[in-house]
Design a protein around this motif. Structure first.
Motif, PDB file in Angstrom:
ATOM      1  N   GLY A  90       2.579  -3.160 -17.981  1.00  0.00           N
ATOM      2  CA  GLY A  90       1.799  -2.011 -18.401  1.00  0.00           C
ATOM      3  C   GLY A  90       0.359  -2.091 -17.959  1.00  0.00           C
ATOM      4  N   GLN A  91      -0.152  -3.324 -17.778  1.00  0.00           N
ATOM      5  CA  GLN A  91      -1.524  -3.492 -17.334  1.00  0.00           C
ATOM      6  C   GLN A  91      -1.647  -3.403 -15.815  1.00  0.00           C
ATOM      7  OE1 GLN A  91      -2.706  -7.241 -18.966  1.00  0.00           O
ATOM      8  NE2 GLN A  91      -2.622  -6.516 -21.076  1.00  0.00           N
ATOM      9  N   ARG A  92      -0.533  -3.411 -15.100  1.00  0.00           N
ATOM     10  CA  ARG A  92      -0.553  -3.362 -13.648  1.00  0.00           C
ATOM     11  C   ARG A  92      -0.950  -1.969 -13.168  1.00  0.00           C
ATOM     12  NH1 ARG A  92       4.997  -4.268 -10.471  1.00  0.00           N
ATOM     13  NH2 ARG A  92       5.339  -2.239 -11.456  1.00  0.00           N
ATOM     14  N   GLU A  93      -1.687  -1.930 -12.079  1.00  0.00           N
ATOM     15  CA  GLU A  93      -2.105  -0.668 -11.498  1.00  0.00           C
ATOM     16  C   GLU A  93      -0.883   0.121 -11.047  1.00  0.00           C
ATOM     17  OE1 GLU A  93      -3.836   2.383 -10.655  1.00  0.00           O
ATOM     18  OE2 GLU A  93      -5.297   0.779 -11.059  1.00  0.00           O
ATOM     19  N   SER A  94      -0.818   1.393 -11.426  1.00  0.00           N
ATOM     20  CA  SER A  94       0.354   2.199 -11.097  1.00  0.00           C
ATOM     21  C   SER A  94       0.370   2.649  -9.641  1.00  0.00           C
ATOM     22  CB  SER A  94       0.411   3.426 -12.018  1.00  0.00           C
ATOM     23  OG  SER A  94      -0.768   4.205 -11.884  1.00  0.00           O
ATOM     24  N   ASP A  95      -0.806   2.779  -9.000  1.00  0.00           N
ATOM     25  CA  ASP A  95      -0.872   3.220  -7.612  1.00  0.00           C
ATOM     26  C   ASP A  95      -0.568   2.038  -6.690  1.00  0.00           C
ATOM     27  OD1 ASP A  95      -1.799   3.986  -4.997  1.00  0.00           O
ATOM     28  OD2 ASP A  95      -2.844   5.648  -5.977  1.00  0.00           O
ATOM     29  N   PRO A  96       0.446   2.117  -5.815  1.00  0.00           N
ATOM     30  CA  PRO A  96       0.799   0.964  -4.959  1.00  0.00           C
ATOM     31  C   PRO A  96      -0.311   0.586  -3.974  1.00  0.00           C
ATOM     32  CG  PRO A  96       2.057   2.919  -4.341  1.00  0.00           C
ATOM     33  CD  PRO A  96       1.374   3.248  -5.623  1.00  0.00           C
ATOM     34  N   VAL A  97      -1.110   1.580  -3.504  1.00  0.00           N
ATOM     35  CA  VAL A  97      -2.192   1.260  -2.576  1.00  0.00           C
ATOM     36  C   VAL A  97      -3.272   0.447  -3.276  1.00  0.00           C
ATOM     37  CG1 VAL A  97      -3.983   2.219  -1.072  1.00  0.00           C
ATOM     38  CG2 VAL A  97      -1.725   3.291  -1.159  1.00  0.00           C
ATOM     39  N   SER A 136     -10.595  -2.358   5.313  1.00  0.00           N
ATOM     40  CA  SER A 136     -11.518  -1.773   4.343  1.00  0.00           C
ATOM     41  C   SER A 136     -11.848  -0.335   4.710  1.00  0.00           C
ATOM     42  CB  SER A 136     -12.799  -2.610   4.276  1.00  0.00           C
ATOM     43  OG  SER A 136     -13.790  -1.958   3.507  1.00  0.00           O
ATOM     44  N   HIS A 137     -12.039  -0.096   6.018  1.00  0.00           N
ATOM     45  CA  HIS A 137     -12.343   1.259   6.458  1.00  0.00           C
ATOM     46  C   HIS A 137     -11.168   2.197   6.189  1.00  0.00           C
ATOM     47  CE1 HIS A 137     -14.138   4.478   8.770  1.00  0.00           C
ATOM     48  NE2 HIS A 137     -13.038   4.534   9.543  1.00  0.00           N
ATOM     49  N   ARG A 138      -9.951   1.744   6.506  1.00  0.00           N
ATOM     50  CA  ARG A 138      -8.757   2.569   6.243  1.00  0.00           C
ATOM     51  C   ARG A 138      -8.578   2.844   4.751  1.00  0.00           C
ATOM     52  NH1 ARG A 138      -3.682  -0.078   9.106  1.00  0.00           N
ATOM     53  NH2 ARG A 138      -2.698   1.716   8.027  1.00  0.00           N
ATOM     54  N   PHE A 139      -8.853   1.832   3.937  1.00  0.00           N
ATOM     55  CA  PHE A 139      -8.721   2.016   2.490  1.00  0.00           C
ATOM     56  C   PHE A 139      -9.738   3.031   1.967  1.00  0.00           C
ATOM     57  CE2 PHE A 139     -10.238   0.848  -1.777  1.00  0.00           C
ATOM     58  CZ  PHE A 139      -9.070   1.063  -2.513  1.00  0.00           C
ATOM     59  N   ALA A 140     -10.997   2.939   2.454  1.00  0.00           N
ATOM     60  CA  ALA A 140     -12.031   3.869   1.999  1.00  0.00           C
ATOM     61  C   ALA A 140     -11.687   5.303   2.374  1.00  0.00           C
ATOM     62  CB  ALA A 140     -13.387   3.469   2.583  1.00  0.00           C
ATOM     63  N   ILE A 141     -11.152   5.503   3.587  1.00  0.00           N
ATOM     64  CA  ILE A 141     -10.746   6.856   3.991  1.00  0.00           C
ATOM     65  C   ILE A 141      -9.621   7.370   3.089  1.00  0.00           C
ATOM     66  CG2 ILE A 141      -9.668   8.189   5.848  1.00  0.00           C
ATOM     67  CD1 ILE A 141     -11.167   6.458   7.831  1.00  0.00           C
ATOM     68  N   TRP A 142      -8.603   6.476   2.831  1.00  0.00           N
ATOM     69  CA  TRP A 142      -7.480   6.906   1.965  1.00  0.00           C
ATOM     70  C   TRP A 142      -7.960   7.237   0.555  1.00  0.00           C
ATOM     71  CZ3 TRP A 142      -5.714   4.887  -2.603  1.00  0.00           C
ATOM     72  CH2 TRP A 142      -4.511   5.409  -3.076  1.00  0.00           C
ATOM     73  N   ARG A 143      -8.920   6.458   0.073  1.00  0.00           N
ATOM     74  CA  ARG A 143      -9.352   6.586  -1.316  1.00  0.00           C
ATOM     75  C   ARG A 143     -10.260   7.787  -1.535  1.00  0.00           C
ATOM     76  NH1 ARG A 143      -8.057   5.662  -6.495  1.00  0.00           N
ATOM     77  NH2 ARG A 143      -9.782   4.890  -7.779  1.00  0.00           N
ATOM     78  N   TYR A 144     -11.148   8.068  -0.569  1.00  0.00           N
ATOM     79  CA  TYR A 144     -12.203   9.042  -0.843  1.00  0.00           C
ATOM     80  C   TYR A 144     -12.179  10.248   0.083  1.00  0.00           C
ATOM     81  CZ  TYR A 144     -13.949   5.039  -3.427  1.00  0.00           C
ATOM     82  OH  TYR A 144     -14.055   3.981  -4.281  1.00  0.00           O
ATOM     83  N   SER A 183      -1.126  11.362   2.776  1.00  0.00           N
ATOM     84  CA  SER A 183       0.313  11.579   2.901  1.00  0.00           C
ATOM     85  C   SER A 183       1.060  10.319   2.484  1.00  0.00           C
ATOM     86  CB  SER A 183       0.680  11.958   4.343  1.00  0.00           C
ATOM     87  OG  SER A 183       0.445  10.860   5.210  1.00  0.00           O
ATOM     88  N   SER A 184       2.327  10.500   2.133  1.00  0.00           N
ATOM     89  CA  SER A 184       3.136   9.355   1.710  1.00  0.00           C
ATOM     90  C   SER A 184       3.329   8.368   2.865  1.00  0.00           C
ATOM     91  CB  SER A 184       4.491   9.848   1.192  1.00  0.00           C
ATOM     92  OG  SER A 184       5.180  10.560   2.211  1.00  0.00           O
ATOM     93  N   ARG A 185       3.419   8.881   4.073  1.00  0.00           N
ATOM     94  CA  ARG A 185       3.599   7.986   5.222  1.00  0.00           C
ATOM     95  C   ARG A 185       2.359   7.130   5.443  1.00  0.00           C
ATOM     96  NH1 ARG A 185       6.890   7.394   9.507  1.00  0.00           N
ATOM     97  NH2 ARG A 185       5.987   6.540  11.431  1.00  0.00           N
ATOM     98  N   ALA A 186       1.162   7.784   5.322  1.00  0.00           N
ATOM     99  CA  ALA A 186      -0.080   7.039   5.496  1.00  0.00           C
ATOM    100  C   ALA A 186      -0.220   5.973   4.425  1.00  0.00           C
ATOM    101  CB  ALA A 186      -1.272   8.001   5.468  1.00  0.00           C
ATOM    102  N   ALA A 187       0.175   6.319   3.174  1.00  0.00           N
ATOM    103  CA  ALA A 187       0.089   5.350   2.087  1.00  0.00           C
ATOM    104  C   ALA A 187       1.011   4.167   2.334  1.00  0.00           C
ATOM    105  CB  ALA A 187       0.428   6.036   0.766  1.00  0.00           C
ATOM    106  N   LYS A 188       2.227   4.431   2.827  1.00  0.00           N
ATOM    107  CA  LYS A 188       3.167   3.341   3.081  1.00  0.00           C
ATOM    108  C   LYS A 188       2.660   2.423   4.189  1.00  0.00           C
ATOM    109  CE  LYS A 188       7.338   5.763   1.569  1.00  0.00           C
ATOM    110  NZ  LYS A 188       8.643   6.321   1.986  1.00  0.00           N
ATOM    111  N   ASP A 189       2.077   3.029   5.241  1.00  0.00           N
ATOM    112  CA  ASP A 189       1.547   2.207   6.329  1.00  0.00           C
ATOM    113  C   ASP A 189       0.396   1.332   5.843  1.00  0.00           C
ATOM    114  OD1 ASP A 189       3.381   3.321   8.018  1.00  0.00           O
ATOM    115  OD2 ASP A 189       1.991   4.807   8.864  1.00  0.00           O
ATOM    116  N   LEU A 190      -0.483   1.915   5.014  1.00  0.00           N
ATOM    117  CA  LEU A 190      -1.624   1.150   4.514  1.00  0.00           C
ATOM    118  C   LEU A 190      -1.167   0.020   3.592  1.00  0.00           C
ATOM    119  CD1 LEU A 190      -4.633   0.694   4.305  1.00  0.00           C
ATOM    120  CD2 LEU A 190      -4.735   2.496   2.547  1.00  0.00           C
TER     121      LEU A 190
END
Length: 659
Positions: free
Chosen positions: A568-575, A621-629, A638-645
């Motif tokens: 329950g304390q684990r982050e729900s978002d896989p990214v 880090s750059h890819r994560f920042a783009i996905w996040r913000y 997109s789901s595909r981008a999230a899976k690749d990241l």
């Protein structure tokens, strides 16, 4: 939109309403088990108190007066007799007036905390599935309300989160503790008796008694709740053969019939049972009395009970909880063919100065019939068939009640018929007595068992005839069908209500569920617990074995609780979860990301101190920042981008990139 009040200790309107609704949910199952004479005034007091104190709390003096008044009212209605129901009624009454001072956060928590005692108090009065379901719902509602009060106190920005999400989080807490609760119920070693005693109910539930007064069965005869459930093994008697024998009444003082106490010490008399035997199990609902019934006549008393000299059964302990009894019965061919003189005299005794017209008629019948007792019996039954009617609408009895019934009203129910018939027989010199119990039964096709309702309470007669002994006669059954003014639906109006009628599928299913609830939970005692693993070939579990089994099961339940809590304390978002794990991989280098650092600042810090470890991390880090913000850019979320990241984050290892 609800706003948080300026003063952190004051309740806003919505939080106060949540607290009050949680308290109502807690008190509801308790009110449903209290007598209506107590439940309705308590509910009305709660509504009135809430409305009067909604704008401004009541003064201390007014609350004191209200408290004393409510206590006095409860004790007055219950007759100042203290028992379980009286104590539960006082608890409900105190909770009903608690809203008079509920304006602050502390008051709301106090209200909910005290209200949680109400569902537990309900189990002192009833342990059925409805009480359990309502109690569980009340506990969940109380936790949801407490969760909102916690947000109010902390000023959390999530103060107005939807009810659906609050319920989900509370249900997760319930799921965490459920295995431990089940392990404690099924496996924790049980004692053969309770740890402590609780007082009996001051207002006893309807049940048979060793006395019978005019019209004192009316409450039972309109009560359609089950009193017995019967399962037959083998042959099943026809409904008209189902006379469930209870107390036998001998003494009559002109108004009340009673069973002499010394009859309990007599041995059962000589009886010749018929060839047909009935083997069955009784499931007896609680009545707070020790009276048992059996199909007429029981062959022997089951363990834990005693058979008196008139074949009345009594339990050794009051029937304050659900009990089961295995019995065998058979209709007698001869029942006490030799009547002792003392019993004969008692079966002929009548009070002096009562019912002169009935006695005169009985003497006239004796002169007409001579020594033919059977002729007198048939004459009385024929008279009832021709001129009498069955109804529950009867006037109060006067001094000569039998005369009034036989010659004036000629209408009544089983108490009137059986009492008057015995007086006639005794007046004619025929030994006779009143037998009380239940008559008939209803077969529930779901589960194939029989149900006897409290409204099936009945009284019939036994007369003693030479050569045959005691013979059962039912003068009420002699009434002509066209003169029966109260049908079964009239006697039990609840069966024709929302639940679909006595024979309806809804009622059948509801009672079948209750019977299985009784079998699975309420009848689960120390003996059944010791046989829990019998299907697995383990015949009986001792106390030490149960302790070991419970300890192992509790350990597994504890591991379940730890696992669910961590999940329950684990982050729900896989990214986000994968990104946090990347940060954790730099912990052994002393370069784990600080909570206040952005992704770019963290990578810059690593690059300054250990450039070799920052290889590959800057791009991630750059890819994560783009996905996040960068939500506005096409394809970034997109789901595909999230899976690749996620795949790239999981494969990143500081040591792998920098051997």
């Amino acid at each position: 939109m609800t706003t948080v009040p300026d003063h952190p200790l004051l309740l806003d309107r919505t939080s106060r309403l949540w607290a009050l609704l949680a308290a109502v949910a807690c008190v509801l199952p308790l009110l449903l088990q209290l007598p209506a004479s107590l439940a309705w005034p308590i509910a009305a007091a709660g509504v009135a108190t809430t409305l009067l104190a909604w704008r401004n709390p009541m003064s201390g003096a007014l609350r004191l007066v209200l408290t004393l008044f409510v206590i006095g009212a409860v004790l007055g209605i219950s007759g100042a007799r203290f028992g379980r129901d009286t104590g539960c009624a006082l608890l409900a009454a105190m909770l009903a007036i608690k809203p008079s001072e509920t304006s602050r956060l502390r008051d709301a928590r106090s209200l909910i905390g005290f209200a949680l005692f109400a569902p537990f108090a309900t189990f002192l009065l009833d342990q059925g599935p409805l009480s359990m379901a309502l109690g569980l719902a009340a506990a969940i509602g109380a936790l949801v309300a407490l969760q909102r009060l916690a947000d109010l106190e902390s000023g959390d920005a999530r103060f107005n989160i939807p009810l659906r999400k609050r319920l989900r989080s509370v249900l997760q807490l319930v799921l965490i503790g459920l295995p431990m609760a089940l392990a404690a119920f099924w496996l924790f070693p049980r004692l053969s008796g309770p740890l402590w005693g609780v007082p009996e109910r001051a207002m006893g539930r309807p049940g048979l008694s060793d006395t019978m007064r005019p019209n004192d069965w009316l409450d039972m005869m309109i009560d359609d709740t089950p009193t017995l459930r019967v399962r037959f093994f083998g042959a099943t008697p026809r409904p008209e053969q189902m006379y469930w024998r209870g107390p036998t009444l001998w003494r009559f003082d002109g108004e009340e019939w009673t069973q002499p106490s010394w009859m309990r010490g007599l041995r059962a008399p000589e009886t010749r049972p018929g060839p047909q035997r009935w083997d069955y199990e009784l499931e007896v609902e609680p009545t707070d009395r020790d009276q048992l019934v059996a199909l007429d006549l029981p062959l022997a008393a089951p363990s834990g009970s005693a058979l008196s000299g008139d074949f009345s059964l009594r339990a050794e302990q009051p029937l304050t909880s659900l009990t089961r009894w295995r019995l065998q019965s058979a209709a007698p061919v001869r029942h006490e063919p030799r009547l002792p003189l003392a019993l004969r005299q008692m079966a002929l005794q009548l009070p002096q100065g009562f019912n002169p017209r009935a006695l005169a008629l009985a003497r006239q019948w004796r002169r007409d019939a001579g020594s033919n007792d059977a002729a007198i019996v048939q004459r009385a039954l024929a008279w009832i068939n021709e001129e009498f009617a069955y109804t529950l609408e009867t006037p109060p009895w006067g001094r000569n009640a039998v005369d009034e019934f036989l010659f004036d009203t000629k209408a009544g129910f089983c108490q009137h018929f059986s009492s008057s018939f015995v007086v006639l027989m005794r007046g004619a010199g025929i030994p006779a007595r009143v037998v009380t119990g239940y008559a008939g039964g209803y077969r529930n096709p779901i589960g194939d068992y029989w149900v006897v309702l409290r409204s099936d309470a009945h009284a019939w007669t036994e007369v003693w005839l030479e050569g045959r002994g005691w013979v059962r006669l039912d003068p009420t059954a002699a009434v002509a069908p066209e003169r029966i003014y109260d049908t079964l639906a009239d006697r039990a109006p609840g069966t024709a209500g929302l639940l679909g009628g006595l024979g309806g599928p809804t009622w059948n299913a509801r009672d079948w569920l209750r019977r299985n609830w009784n079998d699975m939970l309420l009848s689960f005692d120390a003996n059944r617990q010791s046989q829990l693993l019998r299907p697995l070939g383990i015949d009986r579990l001792g106390g030490q074995q149960l302790t070991v089994l419970f300890s192992l099961t509790a350990l597994l339940a504890l591991l379940w609780m730890i696992w669910l809590s961590a999940r329950g304390q684990r982050e729900s978002d896989p990214v986000l979860r994968a990104w946090h794990r990347v940060s954790g991989r730099y912990r052994r280098f002393g370069l784990e990301r600080e909570p206040h650092e952005t992704a770019a600042d963290w990578v810059d810090r690593i690059g300054r101190s250990r450039p070799d470890l920052a290889v590959g991390l800057r791009e991630l880090s750059h890819r994560f920042a783009i996905w996040r913000y960068a939500e506005g850019q096409p394809g970034t979320r997109s789901s595909r981008a999230a899976k690749d990241l996620v795949r790239a984050l999981r494969s990143h290892r500081p040591t792998h990139s920098n051997p």
